[in-house]
Motif scaffolding. Structure first.
Motif, PDB file in Angstrom:
ATOM      1  N   ASP A 111      -6.322  -4.094  -3.117  1.00  0.00           N
ATOM      2  CA  ASP A 111      -6.582  -3.487  -1.811  1.00  0.00           C
ATOM      3  C   ASP A 111      -5.318  -3.361  -0.975  1.00  0.00           C
ATOM      4  N   ARG A 112      -4.211  -3.931  -1.449  1.00  0.00           N
ATOM      5  CA  ARG A 112      -2.938  -3.866  -0.722  1.00  0.00           C
ATOM      6  C   ARG A 112      -1.935  -2.907  -1.358  1.00  0.00           C
ATOM      7  N   VAL A 113      -2.317  -2.270  -2.455  1.00  0.00           N
ATOM      8  CA  VAL A 113      -1.445  -1.303  -3.123  1.00  0.00           C
ATOM      9  C   VAL A 113      -2.112   0.062  -3.045  1.00  0.00           C
ATOM     10  N   ILE A 114      -1.465   1.000  -2.383  1.00  0.00           N
ATOM     11  CA  ILE A 114      -2.038   2.320  -2.150  1.00  0.00           C
ATOM     12  C   ILE A 114      -1.368   3.336  -3.072  1.00  0.00           C
ATOM     13  N   PHE A 115      -2.142   3.959  -3.928  1.00  0.00           N
ATOM     14  CA  PHE A 115      -1.669   5.011  -4.825  1.00  0.00           C
ATOM     15  C   PHE A 115      -2.106   6.357  -4.247  1.00  0.00           C
ATOM     16  N   THR A 116      -1.178   7.176  -3.863  1.00  0.00           N
ATOM     17  CA  THR A 116      -1.524   8.466  -3.262  1.00  0.00           C
ATOM     18  C   THR A 116      -1.647   9.566  -4.304  1.00  0.00           C
ATOM     19  N   GLY A 117      -1.112   9.342  -5.513  1.00  0.00           N
ATOM     20  CA  GLY A 117      -0.977  10.423  -6.466  1.00  0.00           C
ATOM     21  C   GLY A 117       0.221  11.278  -6.103  1.00  0.00           C
ATOM     22  N   ARG A 118       0.463  12.318  -6.883  1.00  0.00           N
ATOM     23  CA  ARG A 118       1.584  13.210  -6.611  1.00  0.00           C
ATOM     24  C   ARG A 118       1.279  14.044  -5.362  1.00  0.00           C
ATOM     25  N   VAL A 119       2.316  14.309  -4.572  1.00  0.00           N
ATOM     26  CA  VAL A 119       2.145  15.113  -3.360  1.00  0.00           C
ATOM     27  C   VAL A 119       3.099  16.303  -3.420  1.00  0.00           C
ATOM     28  N   PRO A 120       2.774  17.408  -2.756  1.00  0.00           N
ATOM     29  CA  PRO A 120       3.668  18.571  -2.736  1.00  0.00           C
ATOM     30  C   PRO A 120       5.025  18.209  -2.136  1.00  0.00           C
ATOM     31  N   GLN A 121       6.088  18.828  -2.640  1.00  0.00           N
ATOM     32  CA  GLN A 121       7.426  18.528  -2.164  1.00  0.00           C
ATOM     33  C   GLN A 121       7.544  18.711  -0.654  1.00  0.00           C
ATOM     34  N   ALA A 122       6.874  19.712  -0.139  1.00  0.00           N
ATOM     35  CA  ALA A 122       6.933  19.981   1.299  1.00  0.00           C
ATOM     36  C   ALA A 122       6.324  18.857   2.133  1.00  0.00           C
ATOM     37  N   GLU A 123       5.506  18.000   1.497  1.00  0.00           N
ATOM     38  CA  GLU A 123       4.836  16.917   2.213  1.00  0.00           C
ATOM     39  C   GLU A 123       5.565  15.576   2.101  1.00  0.00           C
ATOM     40  N   VAL A 124       6.595  15.513   1.264  1.00  0.00           N
ATOM     41  CA  VAL A 124       7.232  14.233   0.960  1.00  0.00           C
ATOM     42  C   VAL A 124       7.790  13.552   2.206  1.00  0.00           C
ATOM     43  N   SER A 125       8.408  14.315   3.098  1.00  0.00           N
ATOM     44  CA  SER A 125       9.003  13.701   4.287  1.00  0.00           C
ATOM     45  C   SER A 125       7.948  13.020   5.159  1.00  0.00           C
ATOM     46  N   ARG A 126       6.714  13.502   5.140  1.00  0.00           N
ATOM     47  CA  ARG A 126       5.642  12.867   5.908  1.00  0.00           C
ATOM     48  C   ARG A 126       5.405  11.447   5.401  1.00  0.00           C
ATOM     49  N   TYR A 127       5.462  11.262   4.094  1.00  0.00           N
ATOM     50  CA  TYR A 127       5.236   9.940   3.504  1.00  0.00           C
ATOM     51  C   TYR A 127       6.445   9.023   3.730  1.00  0.00           C
ATOM     52  N   TYR A 128       7.644   9.598   3.645  1.00  0.00           N
ATOM     53  CA  TYR A 128       8.839   8.811   3.959  1.00  0.00           C
ATOM     54  C   TYR A 128       8.742   8.229   5.370  1.00  0.00           C
ATOM     55  N   SER A 129       8.193   8.997   6.285  1.00  0.00           N
ATOM     56  CA  SER A 129       8.151   8.568   7.686  1.00  0.00           C
ATOM     57  C   SER A 129       7.288   7.333   7.904  1.00  0.00           C
ATOM     58  N   LEU A 130       6.432   7.012   6.930  1.00  0.00           N
ATOM     59  CA  LEU A 130       5.508   5.880   7.078  1.00  0.00           C
ATOM     60  C   LEU A 130       6.074   4.568   6.549  1.00  0.00           C
ATOM     61  N   VAL A 131       7.164   4.643   5.763  1.00  0.00           N
ATOM     62  CA  VAL A 131       7.660   3.463   5.052  1.00  0.00           C
ATOM     63  C   VAL A 131       8.666   2.688   5.902  1.00  0.00           C
ATOM     64  N   ASP A 132       8.402   1.399   6.054  1.00  0.00           N
ATOM     65  CA  ASP A 132       9.335   0.530   6.778  1.00  0.00           C
ATOM     66  C   ASP A 132      10.495   0.097   5.889  1.00  0.00           C
ATOM     67  N   LEU A 133      10.199  -0.146   4.610  1.00  0.00           N
ATOM     68  CA  LEU A 133      11.236  -0.598   3.679  1.00  0.00           C
ATOM     69  C   LEU A 133      10.962   0.000   2.302  1.00  0.00           C
ATOM     70  N   LEU A 134      11.834   0.889   1.866  1.00  0.00           N
ATOM     71  CA  LEU A 134      11.748   1.434   0.513  1.00  0.00           C
ATOM     72  C   LEU A 134      12.300   0.413  -0.475  1.00  0.00           C
ATOM     73  N   ILE A 135      11.713   0.348  -1.659  1.00  0.00           N
ATOM     74  CA  ILE A 135      12.187  -0.594  -2.674  1.00  0.00           C
ATOM     75  C   ILE A 135      12.504   0.171  -3.954  1.00  0.00           C
ATOM     76  N   TYR A 136      13.750   0.016  -4.421  1.00  0.00           N
ATOM     77  CA  TYR A 136      14.199   0.617  -5.680  1.00  0.00           C
ATOM     78  C   TYR A 136      14.539  -0.531  -6.626  1.00  0.00           C
ATOM     79  N   ALA A 137      13.533  -0.986  -7.372  1.00  0.00           N
ATOM     80  CA  ALA A 137      13.649  -2.225  -8.151  1.00  0.00           C
ATOM     81  C   ALA A 137      14.047  -1.980  -9.600  1.00  0.00           C
ATOM     82  N   ARG A 138      14.875  -1.001  -9.856  1.00  0.00           N
ATOM     83  CA  ARG A 138      15.224  -0.640 -11.233  1.00  0.00           C
ATOM     84  C   ARG A 138      15.572  -1.853 -12.093  1.00  0.00           C
ATOM     85  N   HIS A 139      14.994  -1.888 -13.292  1.00  0.00           N
ATOM     86  CA  HIS A 139      15.292  -2.955 -14.243  1.00  0.00           C
ATOM     87  C   HIS A 139      16.677  -2.740 -14.855  1.00  0.00           C
TER      88      HIS A 139
END
Length: 261
Positions: free
Chosen positions: A127-155
């Motif tokens: 219930d704490r992990v939200i999967f939105t599915g793929r979104v149109p490129q034009a909508e990506v900035s809307r989702y970026y605006s919601l994130v407080d901390l992006l995580i790039y955890a590359r192995h």
């Protein structure tokens, strides 16, 4: 793999000049026997004009995803194994202990999606992990605006050590805060505590600790965001990167044999 590597080596050894997007690839090429003078670094960059800094939060989207009042960790992109999204999901229980209002927003899709959902179920945090599915490129900035901390955890893998990704540069261009693993590909782009934050690659405990520390260190955020934006404006933009090709072509032209009349 051996055949592919042999073909790559043959190709680069029989060219007059080679350009690479990062030092990791340049070193790999030189280590194959290509003269150092033939390999030129033209670093990965972004078109700064395509990214808006300080994007206002999309309140309507936040409400539709039930993110109001939540601390949002996030990743936007393709769900490949090397991206380390499994580590992000596994870190969430420890993050919730110190930041109980946190959610993880995963925007995109790919081969790891079902596995990530299964991990979230096993960890009791579905219930704490939200999967939105793929979104149109034009909508990506809307989702970026919601994130407080992006995580790039590359192995840590050969790929992630050799190649620099674009995502941290895109985050800097938009003045978005991020935490990334310290694989070599990230080290080439990110100055820890200056343009972003780093944690030990593959280390669940360190990822959890660094997320909690970063969320508490809000006094550092404005300076880091400003320095990240300045980094792409002055060092990692396409205008500057493309200018590096001029010297390569000028040297090739000067060395070219005179045409036979």
């Amino acid at each position: 793999y051996k055949l592919t590597r042999a073909m790559e080596s043959y190709a680069v050894k029989h060219t007059d000049a080679v350009t690479t997007i990062c030092n990791g690839l340049r070193k790999d090429i030189v280590d194959r026997g290509v003269p150092d003078s033939k390999a030129t670094l033209i670093p990965n960059a972004v078109d700064i004009e395509n990214f808006q800094a300080d994007i206002p939060r999309d309140e309507a989207l936040a409400q539709s995803l039930d993110l109001n009042g939540k601390t949002v960790l996030g990743f936007l992109g393709s769900f490949y194994a090397y991206e380390g999204l499994d580590l992000e999901v596994r870190a969430l229980p420890g993050i919730l202990q110190e930041n109980p209002d946190t959610v993880l927003l995963l925007v995109g899709g790919g081969p790891m999606e079902e596995s990530l959902k299964a991990i979230a179920e096993t960890c009791g945090i579905a219930d704490r992990v939200i999967f939105t599915g793929r979104v149109p490129q034009a909508e990506v900035s809307r989702y970026y605006s919601l994130v407080d901390l992006l995580i790039y955890a590359r192995h840590p893998t050969r790929l992630t050590d050799l190649v620099t990704p674009l995502k941290p540069l895109e985050a800097m261009a938009q003045k978005r805060l991020f935490l990334a693993s310290d694989v070599d590909g990230h080290h080439e782009l990110i100055r820890d505590n200056e343009t972003g934050f780093l944690f030990r690659a593959g280390d669940l405990t360190d990822l959890t600790r660094k997320v909690n520390e970063t969320l508490k260190a809000k006094s550092l955020w404005p300076k880091v965001l400003e320095q990240g934006r300045r980094f792409v404006e002055t060092e990692r933009n396409w205008t500057k990167s493309v200018s590096g090709y001029k010297q390569v072509y000028e040297q090739l032209a000067a060395a070219a044999p005179e045409p036979v009349s």
